[in-house]
Structures are given as structure tokens and as C-alpha cells.
Design an enzyme around this catalytic site. Structure first.
Site, short mmCIF file in Angstrom:
data_model
loop_
_atom_site.label_atom_id
_atom_site.label_comp_id
_atom_site.label_asym_id
_atom_site.label_seq_id
_atom_site.Cartn_x
_atom_site.Cartn_y
_atom_site.Cartn_z
N GLU A 39 0.85 -1.21 0.00
CA GLU A 39 0.00 0.00 0.00
C GLU A 39 0.88 1.26 0.00
O GLU A 39 1.95 1.28 0.63
CB GLU A 39 -0.83 -0.05 1.30
N LYS A 110 -9.39 2.62 -2.10
CA LYS A 110 -9.71 1.94 -0.83
C LYS A 110 -11.04 2.42 -0.26
O LYS A 110 -11.23 3.61 0.01
CB LYS A 110 -8.57 2.19 0.16
N CYS A 143 -5.47 -3.26 2.03
CA CYS A 143 -5.26 -3.42 3.47
C CYS A 143 -6.54 -3.64 4.28
O CYS A 143 -7.09 -4.72 4.26
CB CYS A 143 -4.44 -2.24 4.00
C1 ACM Z 1 -4.36 -0.30 6.99
O1 ACM Z 1 -5.46 -0.32 6.45
N1 ACM Z 1 -3.32 0.29 6.42
C2 ACM Z 1 -4.15 -0.95 8.29
#
Ligand code: ACM
Length: 259
Positions: A39, A110, A143
Site C-alpha cells: 500500500e 480503498k 489493506c
Molecule cells: C491499513 O489499512 N493500512 C491498516
């Protein structure tokens, strides 16, 4: 298909240094068909505020980092998924880009933001969907999406074979337990590319892994240090959704009973 995870520790706030850090690691992954990076691999993660996150974001269509990955793909006929701090003026998103020899061919933003990310990024606004690369359907998550089984199902019901998940995990052992289960109950491959190192008060947990459609962990990295994990998998296994001769992972669903 050869799938590779590059587990490394991005340099905070320095896209050029991250290119330099990735070069020798990508060199080891030259044979891979699909490479997954962590990420926010261009910028680092732990921003002190929204201004800092914005200053370190890049427009993917005008990014030296994305251009570097595209030229790697051209030279090696590869496909790369990378986490990316994406500027879409005046907003920024915590995104994943799918890059091949023709440039950026897919994007995911995200949806489930974690902790301080809520103060920096806009929540994702793109429907998760697979992108076709030479007949392989590639989906992306980022993530903390690991907490939400619905999103794996959404990708899998659309025929996704491989879910690539750039990550910067900080809760030890949790996602690494959940992800093989998401892989198993959807009968897909899930590639978790986590980072290592520390930033300000955060320690990242490594243990990147590649999980298969039977819930098996095909390969896993250590908790610390840079690593290039490479496996050769038979992607067609993900097309078979039978659990027993009488049970199909999707056709046996009873959505009239679920929220
Ligand atoms: C995350 O979503 N970077 C823990």
C-alpha cells in the site's frame, strides 16, 4: 502463472527513493507474470495530516513512479499492482493501480479507511471489479478491506481469479489469519503484499502471503525485512467453485436470508 510479492519498507515522502529501493527487488522478480507491491508504495503511510498526504500524492497520469513501473512492465512483459497515493485534484485517494506494458489499465480506491486515513483520504468511490489481463481476472483491494468479507464476495461473484491486496498492516496476525479464509470461501487466489519497517509511532507487520483457493498458504514472508516471494500457480483452479459434488460455493448461497 508466476505471482510475486515484493515486501519492502517504503521511504516516507520520497517517491524517487522508493523507485531506487524497488529497482533491485524488481530485478529479482523479472520472470513473474504478476507482481504485487505494498500500500502507498510511492509515498509511505503515516502522514501527520491531510496537507502532508496531499503534498506527497501524485496524479497517476503524470507520475514518475507509475512511469517507472510501466517501463518495467514493457521491458519484462509483466503486470504490476501497486498501492498508490493518488491525487485527483482537489481530492486524494488511497488507491491500487494495475499497470501493464500499455500503462495503467485498472484502478481501485480503498473503500474502508483505517484510523487516521479517515482524516487524509476520501473514501473510495469506484465499484470493485476485475480487470482482464490475458484471460486472468485480476481484482484489487487495499489493506483494511480485509475486515469486510462482502467485498471479497463482490469481486469473486464477478469472476475474479486473483485478488491483489497492497497493505500496510499494523495489527499483528489478524489480516494474515483472515485472508486465507477469504481465499478459501470464495475459491480464489489472494495476494497480500504487506510492508515492513516503522514510521513515526507505527510498526508494520510484514508476513506477506499468497493464499490459494483451498485456503492454503502457498508462500509467506517473514515479519521483518525485504523479501521477494515468488510462486507458480495454476490459475484455472479458481474457476472451479465446487466444494463437494453437491455443493457449489456460489450457487448454494441463500441471499434471501442475508443482510
Ligand atoms: C491499513 O489499512 N493500512 C491498516
Amino acid at each position: 502463472m508466476k505471482i510475486t510479492v515484493i515486501q519492502f519498507s517504503p521511504v516516507f515522502g520520497d517517491s524517487e527513493k522508493n523507485i531506487a529501493r524497488l529497482k533491485p527487488l524488481l530485478e529479482k522478480a523479472k520472470d513473474a507474470g504478476l507482481i504485487v507491491l505494498p500500500e502507498l508504495a510511492n509515498s509511505g503511510y503515516n502522514f501527520k495530516d491531510k496537507n502532508e498526504a496531499f503534498r506527497l500524492s501524485e496524479d497517476p497520469e503524470n507520475s514518475v513512479f507509475a512511469e517507472f513501473l510501466t517501463s518495467f512492465c514493457i521491458q519484462n512483459n509483466s503486470t504490476v499492482v501497486t498501492g498508490f497515493n493518488e491525487r485527483a485534484d482537489p481530492k486524494i485517494y488511497n488507491s491500487a493501480l494495475l499497470i501493464d506494458r500499455t500503462g495503467i489499465i485498472g484502478k481501485y480506491r480503498k473503500i474502508h479507511l483505517f484510523m487516521n486515513e479517515k482524516e487524509c483520504f476520501e473514501p473510495g468511490n469506484l465499484m470493485p471489479r476485475p480487470f482482464d489481463v490475458d484471460g486472468v481476472k485480476i481484482g484489487m483491494l487495499v489493506c483494511f478491506d480485509w475486515m469486510f468479507p462482502e467485498i471479497y464476495r463482490t469481486l469473486s461473484l464477478q469472476g475474479t481469479d486473483v485478488i491483489c491486496q497492497p497493505s500496510n498492516l499494523v495489527l499483528p496476525g489478524k489480516a494474515q489469519k483472515a485472508i486465507p479464509v477469504h481465499a478459501m470461501i470464495n475459491r480464489v487466489f489472494v495476494v497480500l503484499a504487506n510492508r515492513t519497517g516503522t514510521e513515526r509511532n507505527l510498526i508494520f507487520t510484514g508476513n506477506s502471503l499468497i493464499a490459494g483457493p483451498n485456503g492454503e498458504i502457498i508462500a509467506q514472508a517473514s515479519s521483518k525485512g525485504e523479501e521477494v516471494l515468488m510462486v507458480d500457480v495454476e490459475i484455472s483452479v479458481s474457476k472451479n467453485k465446487m466444494i463437494t459434488q453437491n455443493n457449489h460455493a456460489f450457487d448454494d448461497r441463500r441471499p434471501e436470508f442475508y443482510f
